[in-house]
Design a protein around this motif. Structure first.
Motif, PDB file in Angstrom:
ATOM      1  N   ARG A  80       0.865  -1.359  -0.063  1.00 38.05           N
ATOM      2  CA  ARG A  80       0.070  -0.014  -0.173  1.00 38.05           C
ATOM      3  C   ARG A  80       0.924   1.287   0.062  1.00 38.05           C
ATOM      4  O   ARG A  80       2.042   1.177   0.462  1.00 38.05           O
ATOM      5  CB  ARG A  80      -0.618  -0.062   1.385  1.00 38.05           C
ATOM      6  CG  ARG A  80      -1.976  -1.404   1.136  1.00 38.05           C
ATOM      7  CD  ARG A  80      -2.924  -1.080   2.200  1.00 38.05           C
ATOM      8  NE  ARG A  80      -3.829  -2.338   2.273  1.00 38.05           N
ATOM      9  CZ  ARG A  80      -4.879  -2.433   1.689  1.00 38.05           C
ATOM     10  NH1 ARG A  80      -5.058  -1.467   0.765  1.00 38.05           N
ATOM     11  NH2 ARG A  80      -5.528  -3.521   1.533  1.00 38.05           N
ATOM     12  N   SER A  81       0.420   2.429  -0.735  1.00 37.84           N
ATOM     13  CA  SER A  81       0.986   3.508  -0.879  1.00 37.84           C
ATOM     14  C   SER A  81       0.978   4.401   0.193  1.00 37.84           C
ATOM     15  O   SER A  81      -0.089   4.212   1.064  1.00 37.84           O
ATOM     16  CB  SER A  81       0.760   4.200  -2.055  1.00 37.84           C
ATOM     17  OG  SER A  81      -0.619   4.407  -2.303  1.00 37.84           O
ATOM     18  N   GLY A  82       1.873   5.288   0.502  1.00 39.29           N
ATOM     19  CA  GLY A  82       1.733   6.459   1.470  1.00 39.29           C
ATOM     20  C   GLY A  82       3.318   6.802   1.844  1.00 39.29           C
ATOM     21  O   GLY A  82       4.150   6.337   1.443  1.00 39.29           O
ATOM     22  N   ILE A  83       3.305   7.492   3.038  1.00 39.67           N
ATOM     23  CA  ILE A  83       4.581   7.955   3.696  1.00 39.67           C
ATOM     24  C   ILE A  83       4.493   7.214   5.246  1.00 39.67           C
ATOM     25  O   ILE A  83       3.444   7.255   5.906  1.00 39.67           O
ATOM     26  CB  ILE A  83       4.800   9.286   3.790  1.00 39.67           C
ATOM     27  CG1 ILE A  83       6.280   9.417   4.723  1.00 39.67           C
ATOM     28  CG2 ILE A  83       3.751  10.016   4.344  1.00 39.67           C
ATOM     29  CD1 ILE A  83       6.769  10.771   4.540  1.00 39.67           C
ATOM     30  N   TRP A  84       5.186   6.048   5.267  1.00 36.18           N
ATOM     31  CA  TRP A  84       5.041   5.336   6.649  1.00 36.18           C
ATOM     32  C   TRP A  84       6.300   5.317   7.395  1.00 36.18           C
ATOM     33  O   TRP A  84       7.246   5.597   7.021  1.00 36.18           O
ATOM     34  CB  TRP A  84       4.955   3.805   6.071  1.00 36.18           C
ATOM     35  CG  TRP A  84       3.913   3.472   5.056  1.00 36.18           C
ATOM     36  CD1 TRP A  84       3.893   3.349   3.647  1.00 36.18           C
ATOM     37  CD2 TRP A  84       2.567   3.184   5.398  1.00 36.18           C
ATOM     38  NE1 TRP A  84       2.891   3.330   3.058  1.00 36.18           N
ATOM     39  CE2 TRP A  84       1.946   2.688   4.183  1.00 36.18           C
ATOM     40  CE3 TRP A  84       2.011   2.722   6.543  1.00 36.18           C
ATOM     41  CZ2 TRP A  84       0.816   2.061   3.925  1.00 36.18           C
ATOM     42  CZ3 TRP A  84       0.661   2.007   6.263  1.00 36.18           C
ATOM     43  CH2 TRP A  84      -0.008   2.061   5.058  1.00 36.18           C
ATOM     44  N   MET A  85       5.652   5.409   8.774  1.00 28.44           N
ATOM     45  CA  MET A  85       6.659   5.507   9.821  1.00 28.44           C
ATOM     46  C   MET A  85       7.326   4.303  10.008  1.00 28.44           C
ATOM     47  O   MET A  85       6.711   3.135   9.976  1.00 28.44           O
ATOM     48  CB  MET A  85       6.286   6.132  11.076  1.00 28.44           C
ATOM     49  CG  MET A  85       7.099   6.482  12.280  1.00 28.44           C
ATOM     50  SD  MET A  85       5.842   6.974  13.634  1.00 28.44           S
ATOM     51  CE  MET A  85       7.439   7.155  15.002  1.00 28.44           C
ATOM     52  N   TYR A  86       8.782   4.459  10.485  1.00 32.35           N
ATOM     53  CA  TYR A  86       9.351   3.100  11.101  1.00 32.35           C
ATOM     54  C   TYR A  86       9.800   3.667  12.461  1.00 32.35           C
ATOM     55  O   TYR A  86      10.485   4.975  12.611  1.00 32.35           O
ATOM     56  CB  TYR A  86      10.385   2.541  10.236  1.00 32.35           C
ATOM     57  CG  TYR A  86      11.651   3.261   9.779  1.00 32.35           C
ATOM     58  CD1 TYR A  86      12.846   3.251  10.752  1.00 32.35           C
ATOM     59  CD2 TYR A  86      11.815   3.869   8.572  1.00 32.35           C
ATOM     60  CE1 TYR A  86      13.839   3.879  10.417  1.00 32.35           C
ATOM     61  CE2 TYR A  86      12.860   4.432   8.164  1.00 32.35           C
ATOM     62  CZ  TYR A  86      14.139   4.679   9.100  1.00 32.35           C
ATOM     63  OH  TYR A  86      15.133   5.237   8.674  1.00 32.35           O
ATOM     64  N   HIS A  87      10.086   2.768  13.452  1.00 34.58           N
ATOM     65  CA  HIS A  87      10.514   3.328  14.756  1.00 34.58           C
ATOM     66  C   HIS A  87      10.931   2.047  15.571  1.00 34.58           C
ATOM     67  O   HIS A  87      10.445   1.038  15.199  1.00 34.58           O
ATOM     68  CB  HIS A  87       9.448   4.185  15.476  1.00 34.58           C
ATOM     69  CG  HIS A  87       8.148   3.670  15.577  1.00 34.58           C
ATOM     70  ND1 HIS A  87       8.216   2.574  16.788  1.00 34.58           N
ATOM     71  CD2 HIS A  87       7.016   3.346  14.925  1.00 34.58           C
ATOM     72  CE1 HIS A  87       6.967   2.051  16.815  1.00 34.58           C
ATOM     73  NE2 HIS A  87       6.323   2.428  15.772  1.00 34.58           N
ATOM     74  N   GLY A 123      11.959   6.895  11.478  1.00 37.46           N
ATOM     75  CA  GLY A 123      12.298   7.299  10.015  1.00 37.46           C
ATOM     76  C   GLY A 123      10.958   7.349   9.212  1.00 37.46           C
ATOM     77  O   GLY A 123      10.024   7.088   9.752  1.00 37.46           O
ATOM     78  N   ALA A 124      11.212   7.303   7.924  1.00 38.33           N
ATOM     79  CA  ALA A 124      10.387   7.120   6.860  1.00 38.33           C
ATOM     80  C   ALA A 124      10.472   6.510   5.678  1.00 38.33           C
ATOM     81  O   ALA A 124      11.541   6.261   5.323  1.00 38.33           O
ATOM     82  CB  ALA A 124       9.849   8.456   6.617  1.00 38.33           C
ATOM     83  N   VAL A 125       9.405   5.720   5.294  1.00 40.86           N
ATOM     84  CA  VAL A 125       9.423   5.012   4.221  1.00 40.86           C
ATOM     85  C   VAL A 125       8.154   5.583   3.105  1.00 40.86           C
ATOM     86  O   VAL A 125       7.121   5.521   3.444  1.00 40.86           O
ATOM     87  CB  VAL A 125       9.150   3.536   4.407  1.00 40.86           C
ATOM     88  CG1 VAL A 125       8.983   2.770   2.902  1.00 40.86           C
ATOM     89  CG2 VAL A 125      10.292   2.817   5.384  1.00 40.86           C
ATOM     90  N   ILE A 126       8.648   5.947   2.144  1.00 42.68           N
ATOM     91  CA  ILE A 126       7.585   6.655   1.258  1.00 42.68           C
ATOM     92  C   ILE A 126       7.495   5.443   0.119  1.00 42.68           C
ATOM     93  O   ILE A 126       8.104   4.986  -0.612  1.00 42.68           O
ATOM     94  CB  ILE A 126       8.274   7.979   0.382  1.00 42.68           C
ATOM     95  CG1 ILE A 126       8.220   8.990   1.795  1.00 42.68           C
ATOM     96  CG2 ILE A 126       7.290   8.171  -0.656  1.00 42.68           C
ATOM     97  CD1 ILE A 126       9.054  10.145   0.956  1.00 42.68           C
ATOM     98  N   ILE A 127       6.223   4.928  -0.194  1.00 43.34           N
ATOM     99  CA  ILE A 127       5.664   4.090  -1.246  1.00 43.34           C
ATOM    100  C   ILE A 127       4.735   5.022  -2.124  1.00 43.34           C
ATOM    101  O   ILE A 127       3.852   5.415  -1.737  1.00 43.34           O
ATOM    102  CB  ILE A 127       4.715   2.908  -0.550  1.00 43.34           C
ATOM    103  CG1 ILE A 127       5.749   2.214   0.457  1.00 43.34           C
ATOM    104  CG2 ILE A 127       4.491   1.938  -1.956  1.00 43.34           C
ATOM    105  CD1 ILE A 127       7.174   1.825   0.048  1.00 43.34           C
ATOM    106  N   ASP A 128       5.330   5.279  -3.242  1.00 46.70           N
ATOM    107  CA  ASP A 128       4.635   6.221  -4.118  1.00 46.70           C
ATOM    108  C   ASP A 128       3.649   5.871  -4.547  1.00 46.70           C
ATOM    109  O   ASP A 128       3.214   4.540  -4.986  1.00 46.70           O
ATOM    110  CB  ASP A 128       5.746   6.548  -5.556  1.00 46.70           C
ATOM    111  CG  ASP A 128       6.747   7.349  -5.271  1.00 46.70           C
ATOM    112  OD1 ASP A 128       6.717   7.932  -4.259  1.00 46.70           O
ATOM    113  OD2 ASP A 128       7.771   6.958  -5.917  1.00 46.70           O
ATOM    114  N   PRO A 129       2.342   6.308  -4.473  1.00 46.13           N
ATOM    115  CA  PRO A 129       1.018   6.143  -5.058  1.00 46.13           C
ATOM    116  C   PRO A 129       1.177   5.711  -6.650  1.00 46.13           C
ATOM    117  O   PRO A 129       1.949   6.481  -7.385  1.00 46.13           O
ATOM    118  CB  PRO A 129       0.170   7.341  -4.757  1.00 46.13           C
ATOM    119  CG  PRO A 129       0.975   8.025  -3.765  1.00 46.13           C
ATOM    120  CD  PRO A 129       2.326   7.892  -3.829  1.00 46.13           C
TER     121      PRO A 129
END
Length: 466
Positions: A284-291, A307-313
């Motif tokens: 699934r797309s979006g900007i997702w947090m990791y921690h 930090g962040a993981v961006i999955i492009d729509p």
């Protein structure tokens, strides 16, 4: 107050040298005696205490006044712990399964103890020693500090991998000051996703000292040497192979919101010196947090482990410039020490920042040109406060949050093409992006429109030229 429930999963095993500091002066803690001039009985009480989760069990122990007390402490928990008494008697760090003996001495008054690993005391890791039959100790008795006063005096000694300098970092805070020579803001530019379907990523946990505002340093726990950690980017269907290496001094873990999988194994806490490899497929797309998801999560996140993981729509349009801003809170403890756990519990941050440093884009402004389309990705890493991203003098024509276009987007997915937006509201853990064009040259401030947080450092500028 005590917080319930341990969030961390998995086991931690850390080899340590066990020690006893029976002499408060030798321990350098300056706490008072345990005896309170009680007459020694010549008898010894030996009690077993276990660490279970985030608790000492039992958490209250009784000893006849005047007896010598010996505590045999065994760590059956899931992380590294210790025991510190207000007298200065202490263990070193205990890994899972380790045992240490604390020789408390003659006990003539009630005593307080706690785990000194950062945040653990606030999670409820306290031990009360009750001297049965002891005479009451008045707070004004000469030569003897009451237990509560001694405990309060040492309340700021909880620590992670260092104890800091003893000076409160908040006393040095001046948000009107300019950074020193050699300052470089974190590059907020977002690069395109790599041309690959498999992303092999190694994230190494480190504990380092870093500046969070001009002249103010804190111990930061980091992924990849920075807070936020590296920004990852891919597309739906990509595979991420993650290796977590724990080069810290306590247990750590990692939770990727971008992956849907049972957390028991891949998100478990691993001890210092060990590594963990797991993978997930971005569905699934979006900007997702990791921690970090090791208890207490609030302390680990506040100390920089996010930090962040961006999955492009799909069908994401091309723009002229892309930036990424991660909002987080800083709870200042001692200079060079970790975050203040009491402030975290009270949700009382000293700073709210973009990309780890207060007002850094006031001093190193983000460039753009008139008429360009600028996309800004936002993530609210918290651990607790909301965000409301706003550009003063700007209007958003596209807003995407939590996987959906609220405004704009391909084929006007967000509805009325004449609509505009003034903020991107985010609660802790949420993310999205906005797009806008600047109508004329100038300096356009961007802020968290919760103004108290803008004034705590969540502020910057776009410098727009022709």
């Amino acid at each position: 107050r005590r917080l319930g429930g341990a969030w961390g999963v998995g086991a931690v095993a850390l080899a340590v040298v066990l020690g006893v500091a029976g002499d408060p002066a030798a321990a350098g803690l300056g706490a008072s005696s345990a005896s309170a001039d009680a007459a020694a009985t010549g008898e010894t009480t030996t009690l077993q205490v276990q660490i279970e989760g985030m608790r000492f069990t039992p958490s209250v122990i009784e000893v006849p006044a005047g007896n010598q007390l010996v505590i045999e402490l065994t760590n059956t928990g899931e992380d590294v712990h210790d025991l510190v008494l207000e007298t200065g008697a202490t263990t070193d760090r205990l890994g899972v399964g380790d045992t240490a003996t604390v020789e408390v001495g003659v006990v003539g008054r009630d005593l307080a103890g706690w785990c000194s690993v950062a945040g653990h005391r606030q999670m409820g890791m306290t031990l009360d020693i009750v001297a049965v039959g002891a005479a009451p100790v008045a707070s004004g008795d000469a030569g003897e500090a009451p237990a509560s006063a001694a405990g309060d005096a040492m309340a700021d000694m909880d620590h992670g991998s260092s104890t800091g300098t003893g000076t409160s970092a908040a006393e040095l805070l001046d948000l009107q000051a300019a950074p020193g020579a050699g300052f470089e803001a974190r590059d907020a530019t977002l690069r395109p996703a790599p041309e690959t379907n498999v992303h092999e990523v190694t994230l190494t946990v480190g504990e380092l000292e870093a500046e969070v505002a001009p002249g103010v340093t804190q111990e930061r726990w980091t992924f990849g040497g920075s807070a936020p950690g590296p920004i990852l980017r891919g597309k739906v269907g990509d595979r991420f192979e993650i290796t977590l290496v724990n080069d810290g001094t306590i247990g750590h873990s990692i939770d990727f919101h971008a992956g849907a999988l049972a957390p028991d194994g891949p998100m478990r806490t691993i001890p210092a010196g060990e590594s963990l490899t797991f993978g997930f497929t971005a569905t699934r797309s979006g900007i997702w947090m990791y921690h970090c998801s090791t208890t207490p999560l609030s302390m680990h996140i506040a100390n920089g482990m996010f930090g962040a993981v961006i999955i492009d729509p799909p069908n994401l349009s091309e723009v002229d410039r892309e930036y990424v801003l991660v909002q987080s809170e800083v709870y200042l403890g001692e200079v060079g020490g970790p975050a203040d756990a009491a402030k975290i519990a009270a949700e009382d941050p000293d700073l709210v920042v973009f990309n780890g440093y207060a007002n850094q884009y006031d001093h190193d402004r983000l460039p753009a040109r008139v008429g360009e389309t600028v996309r800004v990705w936002l993530l609210d890493a918290g651990p607790s406060r909301d965000g409301a991203f706003h550009v003063i003098g700007g209007q958003f024509d596209t807003v995407y949050t939590e996987g959906a276009y609220v405004l704009g987007g391909p084929d006007d997915a967000g509805g009325d093409p004449t609509g505009g937006a003034q903020v991107l509201p985010l609660v802790a853990g949420q993310g999205g992006f906005v797009e806008l064009s600047f109508p004329e040259a100038g300096n356009y401030p961007f802020v968290n429109h919760a103004m108290v947080d803008a004034e705590r450092g969540a502020h910057g500028f776009f410098t727009v030229t022709e």
